[in-house]
Design a protein around this motif. Structure first.
Motif, mmCIF file in Angstrom:
data_model
loop_
_atom_site.group_PDB
_atom_site.id
_atom_site.type_symbol
_atom_site.label_atom_id
_atom_site.label_comp_id
_atom_site.label_asym_id
_atom_site.label_seq_id
_atom_site.Cartn_x
_atom_site.Cartn_y
_atom_site.Cartn_z
ATOM 1 N N TYR A 61 -8.875 26.452 -17.672
ATOM 2 C CA TYR A 61 -7.914 27.506 -18.003
ATOM 3 C C TYR A 61 -7.544 27.393 -19.471
ATOM 4 N N ASN A 62 -7.913 28.390 -20.240
ATOM 5 C CA ASN A 62 -7.625 28.442 -21.682
ATOM 6 C C ASN A 62 -8.087 27.181 -22.414
ATOM 7 N N ILE B 182 -20.766 23.362 -11.892
ATOM 8 C CA ILE B 182 -20.154 24.664 -11.663
ATOM 9 C C ILE B 182 -18.832 24.704 -12.425
ATOM 10 N N VAL B 183 -18.677 25.689 -13.286
ATOM 11 C CA VAL B 183 -17.432 25.883 -14.025
ATOM 12 C C VAL B 183 -16.665 27.024 -13.359
ATOM 13 N N VAL B 184 -15.371 26.834 -13.178
ATOM 14 C CA VAL B 184 -14.536 27.901 -12.630
ATOM 15 C C VAL B 184 -13.474 28.252 -13.665
ATOM 16 N N ASP B 185 -13.649 29.412 -14.293
ATOM 17 C CA ASP B 185 -12.660 29.896 -15.257
ATOM 18 C C ASP B 185 -11.521 30.543 -14.465
ATOM 19 N N ASP B 186 -10.363 29.912 -14.515
ATOM 20 C CA ASP B 186 -9.234 30.363 -13.699
ATOM 21 C C ASP B 186 -8.395 31.416 -14.433
ATOM 22 N N GLY B 187 -9.026 32.550 -14.728
ATOM 23 C CA GLY B 187 -8.304 33.653 -15.357
ATOM 24 C C GLY B 187 -7.854 33.375 -16.772
ATOM 25 N N SER B 188 -8.659 32.667 -17.534
ATOM 26 C CA SER B 188 -8.290 32.340 -18.919
ATOM 27 C C SER B 188 -8.093 33.594 -19.764
ATOM 28 N N THR C 220 -12.696 30.953 -23.033
ATOM 29 C CA THR C 220 -13.235 29.907 -22.163
ATOM 30 C C THR C 220 -14.497 30.366 -21.439
ATOM 31 N N TYR C 221 -14.451 31.554 -20.862
ATOM 32 C CA TYR C 221 -15.584 32.057 -20.084
ATOM 33 C C TYR C 221 -16.837 32.184 -20.947
ATOM 34 N N LYS C 222 -16.698 32.758 -22.133
ATOM 35 C CA LYS C 222 -17.848 32.934 -23.019
ATOM 36 C C LYS C 222 -18.412 31.596 -23.469
ATOM 37 N N GLU C 223 -17.542 30.645 -23.765
ATOM 38 C CA GLU C 223 -17.995 29.317 -24.183
ATOM 39 C C GLU C 223 -18.717 28.614 -23.045
ATOM 40 N N ALA C 224 -18.207 28.765 -21.834
ATOM 41 C CA ALA C 224 -18.827 28.127 -20.679
ATOM 42 C C ALA C 224 -20.212 28.715 -20.396
ATOM 43 N N LEU C 225 -20.364 30.016 -20.579
ATOM 44 C CA LEU C 225 -21.651 30.676 -20.334
ATOM 45 C C LEU C 225 -22.757 30.137 -21.249
ATOM 46 N N LEU D 194 -23.764 27.383 -13.926
ATOM 47 C CA LEU D 194 -23.152 28.430 -13.120
ATOM 48 C C LEU D 194 -21.675 28.529 -13.484
ATOM 49 N N VAL D 195 -21.232 29.704 -13.883
ATOM 50 C CA VAL D 195 -19.832 29.901 -14.275
ATOM 51 C C VAL D 195 -19.215 30.979 -13.382
ATOM 52 N N LEU D 196 -18.181 30.615 -12.654
ATOM 53 C CA LEU D 196 -17.445 31.542 -11.812
ATOM 54 C C LEU D 196 -16.139 31.890 -12.505
ATOM 55 N N LYS D 197 -15.583 33.046 -12.184
ATOM 56 C CA LYS D 197 -14.354 33.453 -12.877
ATOM 57 C C LYS D 197 -13.371 34.102 -11.925
#
Length: 218
Positions: free
Chosen positions: A10-11, A31-37, A41-46, A51-54
């Motif tokens: 998260y953030n 597995i990365v779970v972006d918790d509504g950042s 965060t999501y773009k960096e994880a990708l 596997l990136v979940l959001k």
């Protein structure tokens, strides 16, 4: 044993890239779970190609951990190791968890060398909470709120937690005691980038209230 790493985030756009890069050397599925950042965060994880979940909105750490674990087990994992995304958990400690899991341990709790770098208020609160949980539930985990931990698929089905926020670590410990699952602690390094981040005073009161509720409910 097939083991996945689950990274709730998260953030953490400024730090997650480095964490995921370091994980590459471990050669374990992640597995990365972006918790509504609200940051990148999501773009960096990708960029990691993992596997990136959001979550569309911030649901809380416990919810992100559950999302990641459920996804890993659906993909065939036998166990998952939870790691925070801010760099406070070191990848070189992962073998401590994999070795413990391969000895048929159901749940592995990371234990930091408390007192060396942990702010005193957190140190004292953590120890008091550990003793309190031990008195009420008969289980003592020295570092109650350390998020670096592992769980098998069998254990996950037995202790399916309801906490969506920071109470998840404490609830996992309590449900471990109630389920009679085999557990152990392994040492992990103590790293703090931000002494004010994490469980707040309000979070602590919420967890305390939940502990009393679980004492009646479970």
């Amino acid at each position: 044993m097939k083991i996945y790493i689950v990274v709730p985030a998260y953030n953490e756009g400024k730090r997650i890239g480095k964490v995921l890069k370091e994980l590459k050397a471990q050669r374990l599925p992640v597995i990365v779970v972006d918790d509504g950042s609200k940051d990148n965060t999501y773009k960096e994880a990708l960029k990691s190609k993992y596997l990136v979940l959001k979550h569309r909105i911030n649901l809380g750490k416990g919810a992100a951990m559950k999302t990641g674990a459920m996804a890993a087990f659906k993909l065939g994992a036998d166990a998952v190791i939870f790691m925070d995304s801010d760099g406070q958990h070191k990848v070189e400690d992962l073998p401590n968890f994999t070795k413990a899991l391969n000895t048929k341990t159901d749940i592995v709790f990371g234990s930091r060398n408390l007192g060396l770098k942990m702010p005193f208020v957190r140190f004292a609160g953590n120890k008091v909470a550990s003793v309190f949980v031990n008195i009420l539930f008969g289980i003592y985990v020295s570092d109650l709120v350390c998020g670096f931990r592992a769980i098998t698929k069998k254990a996950f089905t037995k202790i399916m937690w309801e906490s969506t926020g920071y109470g998840v670590e404490t609830e996992m410990v309590i449900r471990t005691a109630k389920s009679g699952l085999m557990h152990c602690e392994v040492p992990v390094k103590t790293v703090y980038y931000d002494q004010y981040k994490g469980v707040s005073i309000m979070d602590a009161f919420d967890i305390l209230f939940s502990v009393l509720r679980w004492r009646i409910k479970l």
